[in-house]
Design a protein around this motif. Structure first.
Motif, PDB file in Angstrom:
ATOM      1  N   LEU A 113     -13.403 -14.282  41.545  1.00 29.52           N
ATOM      2  CA  LEU A 113     -14.661 -13.860  40.956  1.00 29.52           C
ATOM      3  C   LEU A 113     -15.824 -14.702  41.465  1.00 29.52           C
ATOM      4  O   LEU A 113     -16.930 -14.199  41.633  1.00 29.52           O
TER       5      LEU A 113
ATOM      6  N   ILE B 255     -16.717 -13.221  44.738  1.00 29.60           N
ATOM      7  CA  ILE B 255     -17.461 -11.974  44.543  1.00 29.60           C
ATOM      8  C   ILE B 255     -18.918 -12.289  44.234  1.00 29.60           C
ATOM      9  O   ILE B 255     -19.836 -11.710  44.816  1.00 29.60           O
TER      10      ILE B 255
ATOM     11  N   VAL C 232     -21.456 -11.125  47.225  1.00 26.46           N
ATOM     12  CA  VAL C 232     -22.082  -9.861  46.869  1.00 26.46           C
ATOM     13  C   VAL C 232     -23.458 -10.058  46.274  1.00 26.46           C
ATOM     14  O   VAL C 232     -24.384  -9.314  46.565  1.00 26.46           O
TER      15      VAL C 232
ATOM     16  N   GLY D 227     -14.831 -12.628  33.772  1.00 26.21           N
ATOM     17  CA  GLY D 227     -15.910 -11.951  34.463  1.00 26.21           C
ATOM     18  C   GLY D 227     -17.231 -12.252  33.789  1.00 26.21           C
ATOM     19  O   GLY D 227     -17.296 -12.481  32.590  1.00 26.21           O
TER      20      GLY D 227
ATOM     21  N   MET E 129     -22.032 -11.131  38.251  1.00 22.55           N
ATOM     22  CA  MET E 129     -21.190 -10.673  39.355  1.00 22.55           C
ATOM     23  C   MET E 129     -21.367  -9.195  39.647  1.00 22.55           C
ATOM     24  O   MET E 129     -20.945  -8.706  40.686  1.00 22.55           O
TER      25      MET E 129
ATOM     26  N   PHE F 143     -17.070  -4.679  38.770  1.00 23.77           N
ATOM     27  CA  PHE F 143     -15.927  -4.932  39.649  1.00 23.77           C
ATOM     28  C   PHE F 143     -14.666  -4.308  39.067  1.00 23.77           C
ATOM     29  O   PHE F 143     -14.571  -4.055  37.863  1.00 23.77           O
ATOM     30  N   TYR F 144     -13.718  -4.072  39.953  1.00 24.79           N
ATOM     31  CA  TYR F 144     -12.418  -3.540  39.556  1.00 24.79           C
ATOM     32  C   TYR F 144     -11.394  -4.648  39.633  1.00 24.79           C
ATOM     33  O   TYR F 144     -11.328  -5.391  40.624  1.00 24.79           O
ATOM     34  N   CYS F 145     -10.582  -4.795  38.584  1.00 19.13           N
ATOM     35  CA  CYS F 145      -9.523  -5.800  38.561  1.00 19.13           C
ATOM     36  C   CYS F 145      -8.176  -5.087  38.694  1.00 19.13           C
ATOM     37  O   CYS F 145      -7.743  -4.408  37.754  1.00 19.13           O
TER      38      CYS F 145
ATOM     39  N   GLU G 160     -16.313   1.800  42.279  1.00 19.17           N
ATOM     40  CA  GLU G 160     -15.287   0.984  41.625  1.00 19.17           C
ATOM     41  C   GLU G 160     -14.030   1.810  41.335  1.00 19.17           C
ATOM     42  O   GLU G 160     -12.909   1.301  41.451  1.00 19.17           O
TER      43      GLU G 160
ATOM     44  N   HIS H 225     -11.908   1.856  44.298  1.00 19.12           N
ATOM     45  CA  HIS H 225     -10.982   0.721  44.422  1.00 19.12           C
ATOM     46  C   HIS H 225      -9.711   0.980  43.615  1.00 19.12           C
ATOM     47  O   HIS H 225      -8.614   0.559  44.023  1.00 19.12           O
TER      48      HIS H 225
ATOM     49  N   GLU I 135     -13.907  -1.996  51.432  1.00 23.37           N
ATOM     50  CA  GLU I 135     -15.131  -1.664  50.704  1.00 23.37           C
ATOM     51  C   GLU I 135     -15.769  -0.379  51.231  1.00 23.37           C
ATOM     52  O   GLU I 135     -16.253   0.455  50.446  1.00 23.37           O
TER      53      GLU I 135
ATOM     54  N   HIS J  39     -18.611  -6.531  52.548  1.00 28.00           N
ATOM     55  CA  HIS J  39     -18.753  -5.138  52.116  1.00 28.00           C
ATOM     56  C   HIS J  39     -19.294  -4.210  53.207  1.00 28.00           C
ATOM     57  O   HIS J  39     -19.253  -2.998  53.044  1.00 28.00           O
TER      58      HIS J  39
END
Length: 283
Positions: free
Chosen positions: A33, A36, A40, A120, A124, A127-129, A164, A167, A194, A253
């Motif tokens: 994270l 990221i 990003v 998270g 940030m 986002f996808y976990c 997302e 992903h 990405e 990305h």
């Protein structure tokens, strides 16, 4: 953008106003994270790690929010877009004799929250976990998207959510695992992943109206808003904003041009097969 009459999937987990609760410690997820946040959004990694460490020590388990369909407009938008992506990807998977499984939830939260990938935080961005198969979003990012990145409108927000979900599609098809296992030494592997998610977002746009009976649809102007959003979060654009110079070796990305082009590819073809960035000679 048309969406108010769209199907509400009820797959939203609302943690807003519940306060930051972590999963205990920093761990590999916290490092991810922090990366990221830096690459990003230009956040100092030490800042992210401090938040992860401080918040993560408060609890050992993820916080459970209210599951279902939010009643406020912002929550309803997220709910409808997630439901629409499910309606689009389910028949696409079925064509390949596969079963599409939606994300475990779209988690909307405030400031910070525990995830399967560490703690998270809002800075940030979404986002996808893959560890818990959830998408995380602090809705304050919509303001950030407009004021900092200049990407206005609901279509830009829908692009972010569809990316997302892209992903998640990669996780289901095993593409994410293949990259982690076989492409760690390739600088372009993260970028290709990405850009493929950008293309998958375009595939959703191409099929959204048909899948929803016209209840969720983007007109040409909406699509341009989505393309501008893709451009706004290109690595080269963000690096110029945060560091004053472009460092291609640190791309994660793709450039603004690449992100726009692959998103447009998905929109124009509607074919996930056209999104194979790993076989593409030109990114």
């Amino acid at each position: 953008m048309r969406w108010q009459g769209g199907r509400r999937g009820g797959n939203v987990e609302d943690r807003r106003g519940m306060g930051p609760v972590g999963v205990g410690g920093i761990g590999v997820g916290g490092v991810i994270l922090a990366a990221i946040g830096y690459f990003v959004f230009g956040i100092d990694p030490s800042t992210t790690m401090a938040v992860v460490e401080g918040v993560g020590g408060q609890a050992q388990q993820e916080q459970a929010g209210v599951r279902g369909a939010p009643t406020d407009e912002a929550g309803q938008f997220v709910d409808v877009i997630e439901g629409s992506t499910t309606d689009v990807w389910t028949p696409i998977f079925a064509q390949n004799r596969q079963s599409y499984q939606p994300p475990a939830a779209i988690v909307i939260y405030s400031q910070a929250t525990g995830t399967g990938c560490g703690t998270g935080q809002a800075a940030m961005g979404p986002f996808y976990c893959p560890a818990d198969r959830k998408v995380y979003l602090d809705l304050s990012f919509w303001q950030e998207l407009e004021t900092r990145f200049g990407a206005k409108g609901e279509a830009a927000r829908a692009y972010v959510l569809a990316h997302e979900i892209g992903h998640h599609v990669q996780h289901l098809t095993g593409q994410t695992d293949r990259v982690e296992r076989g492409s760690r030494g390739e600088d372009s592997s993260a970028v290709r992943l990405e850009l493929q998610a950008d293309c998958y977002a375009g595939v959703w746009v191409a099929h959204a109206a048909e899948a929803s009976g016209g209840q969720v649809a983007l007109d040409p102007k909406d699509i341009e808003d989505g393309i501008r959003a893709a451009s706004a979060v290109g690595d080269d654009t963000l690096q110029r904003q945060t560091q004053g110079r472009v460092m291609p070796d640190a791309f994660t990305h793709g450039t603004s041009e690449q992100r726009m082009r692959w998103f447009r590819t998905g929109v124009q073809t509607g074919d996930p097969g056209a999104c194979d960035t790993f076989k593409a000679a030109r990114l």
